[in-house]
Design a protein around this motif. Structure first.
Motif, short mmCIF file in Angstrom:
data_model
loop_
_atom_site.label_atom_id
_atom_site.label_comp_id
_atom_site.label_asym_id
_atom_site.label_seq_id
_atom_site.Cartn_x
_atom_site.Cartn_y
_atom_site.Cartn_z
N VAL A 47 -13.68 -9.16 8.85
CA VAL A 47 -12.99 -9.01 10.13
C VAL A 47 -11.67 -8.28 9.91
O VAL A 47 -10.96 -8.54 8.94
N GLU A 48 -11.37 -7.35 10.80
CA GLU A 48 -10.06 -6.69 10.77
C GLU A 48 -9.01 -7.68 11.26
O GLU A 48 -9.07 -8.16 12.39
N VAL A 49 -8.03 -7.99 10.42
CA VAL A 49 -7.03 -8.99 10.77
C VAL A 49 -5.69 -8.36 11.15
O VAL A 49 -4.85 -9.02 11.76
N PHE B 270 0.87 -1.17 0.00
CA PHE B 270 0.00 0.00 0.00
C PHE B 270 0.90 1.22 0.00
O PHE B 270 1.72 1.40 0.90
N GLY B 271 0.75 2.05 -1.02
CA GLY B 271 1.62 3.23 -1.12
C GLY B 271 3.08 2.87 -1.24
O GLY B 271 3.94 3.54 -0.66
N SER B 272 3.39 1.76 -1.96
CA SER B 272 4.77 1.30 -2.17
C SER B 272 5.44 0.87 -0.87
O SER B 272 6.67 0.89 -0.76
N VAL B 273 4.65 0.47 0.12
CA VAL B 273 5.18 -0.01 1.40
C VAL B 273 4.58 -1.39 1.67
O VAL B 273 3.40 -1.62 1.42
N ARG B 274 5.41 -2.30 2.18
CA ARG B 274 4.93 -3.63 2.52
C ARG B 274 4.43 -3.65 3.97
O ARG B 274 5.09 -3.13 4.87
N TYR B 275 3.27 -4.28 4.18
CA TYR B 275 2.67 -4.44 5.51
C TYR B 275 2.37 -5.92 5.71
O TYR B 275 1.80 -6.57 4.83
N SER B 276 2.72 -6.47 6.87
CA SER B 276 2.56 -7.90 7.11
C SER B 276 1.13 -8.24 7.50
O SER B 276 0.37 -7.40 8.00
N THR B 277 0.76 -9.50 7.28
CA THR B 277 -0.55 -10.03 7.64
C THR B 277 -0.37 -11.31 8.44
O THR B 277 0.71 -11.94 8.38
N PRO B 278 -1.39 -11.75 9.17
CA PRO B 278 -1.28 -12.99 9.95
C PRO B 278 -1.13 -14.22 9.06
O PRO B 278 -1.37 -14.14 7.85
N PRO B 279 -0.73 -15.34 9.64
CA PRO B 279 -0.57 -16.57 8.84
C PRO B 279 -1.90 -17.01 8.23
O PRO B 279 -2.98 -16.75 8.76
N GLY B 280 -1.79 -17.72 7.11
CA GLY B 280 -2.97 -18.31 6.49
C GLY B 280 -3.65 -17.46 5.45
O GLY B 280 -4.68 -17.86 4.91
#
Length: 365
Positions: free
Chosen positions: A215-217, A167-177
């Motif tokens: 759901v907000e993850v 998002f906006g040329s930036v990487r953001y992590s997400t939970p597994p799965g």
């Protein structure tokens, strides 16, 4: 209801509309708004042409979106009055002597306080308290849809193989799965909110049994290119600890002998970790000896001895047997790891006390 936003894009408008409807607890037959390009894309012979997506949003919630008549005080004034009142109380000016907000979160909190204040006092025109009047009016509202319109969730993104979205040329992590899944991202103040549809993720084992729906993850602080936002808690199997330090090894038995040794208890696990870090030789032979000792004196005694040996750093041949024997004699466990300065194996220096020294009589001679 006053909601501060960073922009006036269509997703932001729909997000505010969804939040307002949830605050009301229902959907009115129509809503009245001004004539921004996100609502009316054109005027033909004085007739506003609705934005196709705002029409779709209206169908989703079961309402019609109407716009005020330009330069008409009765309709346009009604839509602008709330903004004017809110600005007078919330925007820092010399008149209200309000200090500048230190963060966007402070502005959000001030708007929430203002909303609660004006809805819990008597309205001058109706002579009623709006919050109490809403209880009666809610019975005339339509039922709110179970899920908000997807456009209110922001922009769609696919989760990459490294569990991140861009998002906006930036990487953001997400939970597994979530690798390969489609999620929604949107900026909320100084944060990025990531939302997933768990109904679509029911096939993924990591999310089996979770509550369904949107759901907000994950939520991250917004960042700039070159500075990714990675939450190490999203990578539970990563060798790095969430604090940033190297993760302590987590033993996993691969043979029956390893399984039997680790089954002794937490002391055995601690001993294996510390002994391995200390470069102890013949670890497997010593593990077998510990199992044989456990068969003689009991599992609890050996597990306690292994824990003490791990703490004291004693991994030599016979150390475990001596610790267990000393423990069985009634000695406290603390005595095994705390050095007693009253006793030492170092020879004393008393015999050297008179070396190179002379008495006063010898000096006189």
């Amino acid at each position: 209801m006053v909601i501060p936003v960073w922009d006036q894009t269509l997703p932001t408008l729909i997000t505010c509309l969804d939040a307002t409807l949830h605050r009301l607890g229902g959907v009115p037959t129509y809503v009245l708004t001004d004539n921004p390009r996100t609502v009316s894309i054109d005027h033909v012979a004085g007739v506003p042409v609705r934005h196709p997506q705002i029409v779709e949003v209206g169908r989703h919630y079961g309402m019609q979106v109407h716009t005020c008549v330009p330069f008409d005080p009765e309709s346009k004034g009604g839509t602008e009055a709330t903004v004017k009142i809110a600005k007078a109380d919330l925007v820092p000016t010399d008149a209200n002597l309000r200090a500048d907000y230190a963060s966007f979160a402070e502005l959000e909190a001030a708007c929430e306080t203002f909303t609660n204040k004006v809805n819990t006092r008597v309205h001058r025109e109706s002579a009623r308290i709006p919050a109490e009047a809403l209880v009666e009016e809610r019975a005339r509202l339509h039922v709110l849809p179970a899920a908000p319109h997807t456009m209110a969730l922001g922009q769609t993104r696919s989760v990459n193989t490294d569990q991140t979205v861009r998002f906006g040329s930036v990487r953001y992590s997400t939970p597994p799965g979530l690798v390969g899944a489609e999620v929604w991202v949107r900026a909320a103040g100084m944060e990025l909110v990531i939302i997933a549809d768990l109904d679509a993720l029911a096939r993924i084992p990591d999310w089996a049994g979770e509550r369904r729906g949107l759901v907000e993850v994950a939520r991250h602080r917004l960042s700039t290119p070159g500075t990714p936002r990675i939450d190490l808690a999203h990578y539970p199997d990563h060798p790095q600890d969430p604090s940033g330090a190297p993760r302590i090894p987590r033993p996993r038995a691969r043979t029956s002998a390893e399984r039997d040794f680790l089954a002794l208890g937490d002391g055995a696990t601690a001993w294996l970790i510390e002994a391995s870090a200390a470069g102890t030789v013949r670890i497997r032979a010593k593990m077998t000896a510990a199992l044989e000792l456990a068969a003689l004196v009991g599992t609890d005694q050996v597990d306690a001895g292994l824990g003490i040996a791990a703490t004291a750093g004693r991994f030599a041949e016979g150390d475990l047997a001596m610790i267990v024997d000393h423990h069985l004699s009634g000695a406290a466990a603390a005595d095994l790891v705390i050095a007693d300065e009253a006793h030492s194996a170092q020879p004393g220096t008393t015999s050297w006390a008179g070396f190179t020294t002379t008495t006063s009589m010898e000096t006189t001679r």
